[in-house]
Design a protein around this motif. Sequence first.
Motif, PDB file in Angstrom:
ATOM      1  N   CYS A  12       0.855  -1.187   0.000  1.00 52.46           N
ATOM      2  CA  CYS A  12       0.000   0.000   0.000  1.00 52.46           C
ATOM      3  C   CYS A  12       0.886   1.230   0.000  1.00 52.46           C
ATOM      4  CB  CYS A  12      -0.911   0.006   1.231  1.00 52.46           C
ATOM      5  SG  CYS A  12      -2.033   1.439   1.302  1.00 52.46           S
ATOM      6  N   LEU A  32      -9.164  -2.070  -1.227  1.00 50.44           N
ATOM      7  CA  LEU A  32      -9.458  -0.914  -0.387  1.00 50.44           C
ATOM      8  C   LEU A  32     -10.944  -0.593  -0.316  1.00 50.44           C
ATOM      9  CD1 LEU A  32      -6.679   1.537  -1.675  1.00 50.44           C
ATOM     10  CD2 LEU A  32      -6.756   0.453   0.582  1.00 50.44           C
ATOM     11  N   THR A  38     -10.593   3.022   4.950  1.00 48.75           N
ATOM     12  CA  THR A  38     -10.081   3.697   3.759  1.00 48.75           C
ATOM     13  C   THR A  38     -10.610   5.112   3.659  1.00 48.75           C
ATOM     14  OG1 THR A  38      -9.934   1.598   2.569  1.00 48.75           O
ATOM     15  CG2 THR A  38      -9.983   3.595   1.230  1.00 48.75           C
ATOM     16  N   VAL A 175      -8.917   7.204  -4.034  1.00 49.30           N
ATOM     17  CA  VAL A 175      -8.716   5.824  -3.596  1.00 49.30           C
ATOM     18  C   VAL A 175      -8.555   4.950  -4.828  1.00 49.30           C
ATOM     19  CG1 VAL A 175      -9.710   3.859  -2.379  1.00 49.30           C
ATOM     20  CG2 VAL A 175     -10.047   6.191  -1.492  1.00 49.30           C
ATOM     21  N   ASP A 177      -8.076   1.430  -5.891  1.00 48.62           N
ATOM     22  CA  ASP A 177      -8.129   0.019  -5.498  1.00 48.62           C
ATOM     23  C   ASP A 177      -7.723  -0.830  -6.692  1.00 48.62           C
ATOM     24  OD1 ASP A 177      -8.760  -2.575  -4.740  1.00 48.62           O
ATOM     25  OD2 ASP A 177     -10.617  -2.006  -3.725  1.00 48.62           O
TER      26      ASP A 177
END
Length: 381
Positions: A12, A32, A38, A175, A177
């Motif tokens: 990460c 995530l 998150t 974010v 993912d």
Amino acid sequence: MFAEMLAVTETCHTVHIDLGDRSYPIVIAADLLGQAATFAACPDAAQAVIVTNTTVQPLYAAQLQAALAGKYRQVHTVVLPDGEAHKDWQTLNLIFDGLLQQGCDRKTVLFALGGGVVGDMTGFAAASYMRGVPFVQVPTTLLSQVDSSVGGKTAINHPLGKNMIGAFYQPQLVVCDLATLDSLPQREVAAGLAEIIKYGPIADMAFFDWLEAHIDALRQRDRTALLQAVRRSVEIKAWVVGQDEKEAGLRAVLNFGHTFGHAIEAGMGYGNWLHGEGVGAGMVMAAHLSQALGLVDAAFVQRLTRLIERAGLPTRGAVLDAADNAGAYLAHMRVDKKAEAGEIRFVLIDGPGKAVVRAAPDALVRRVIDTCCAQGVGIQA
């Protein structure tokens, strides 16, 4: 710097984009989306609205809704039609319709769950609704993770030009993912690779070397390779945006290949070519123009073309439906955002790893277009 990055083994990573009081983190890892932690840094608000599309909604909306359920009193979802052809006023109004129907006020945060089209339209809606509400980017395509979700460009298309109506409006959080990339069609993976490849010629040839060695792993969606590629792409873009948020100068170099690529998209009709496919062919055309102006040699053009081809992208421009193909390109490019008083300004390679924005004679541009376009260029699904 990139050599140091390759030694990092964490699963990460967080890249910070430095814009003073508008700074925000970009989190990159797998799995995530369903984790409430998150989104701990999201702004406090009474309700959340997930904006997604008909393709992404059945795949990931429930995960995101579950992650947000404990944080917001209400979590609503607005589902848009999928595709670049729907990046317009009519579809944008579907977001406003949903916000107004749910009685959303300034204590509302929008979550853009999808690719670049969803991200751009959600950001534009957030910038406009009640003169501005916060939003979060949750990009689910490779292209949006490495490019469009970062930097605050929001827009819709106009029939005469791509992304010509919009605003600079920064998200609160991005974010990325990597697990969402598993569901992408291979054509979308290739489109994302175009936006990754561009960072090498404009800023980091060590990264370009790495891409040549790992392009097959990226096409196969190897998680370790994807983490490295997404991370370095975001680092470069974050640094550029931090220097020039509103594209007064330096940020324009991020549009390498885009002036030609946008002309293909507009000329063929939005949605016929993916954005990354246009950028792939556009980078080859821009490299040929750089060579014609004496900025790079033929060996560099061949090297770049080969990598774009290995990524599964077109390396020849489309022939537009016009009697004068080069003239049609020029007409579309004159409404490009980098054009000044009708003069087209191109992002060119001024030696490997360095970009420059400058004009070129129409006659030379025509010659490059004629050389780089081929009848019957195909796009593989």
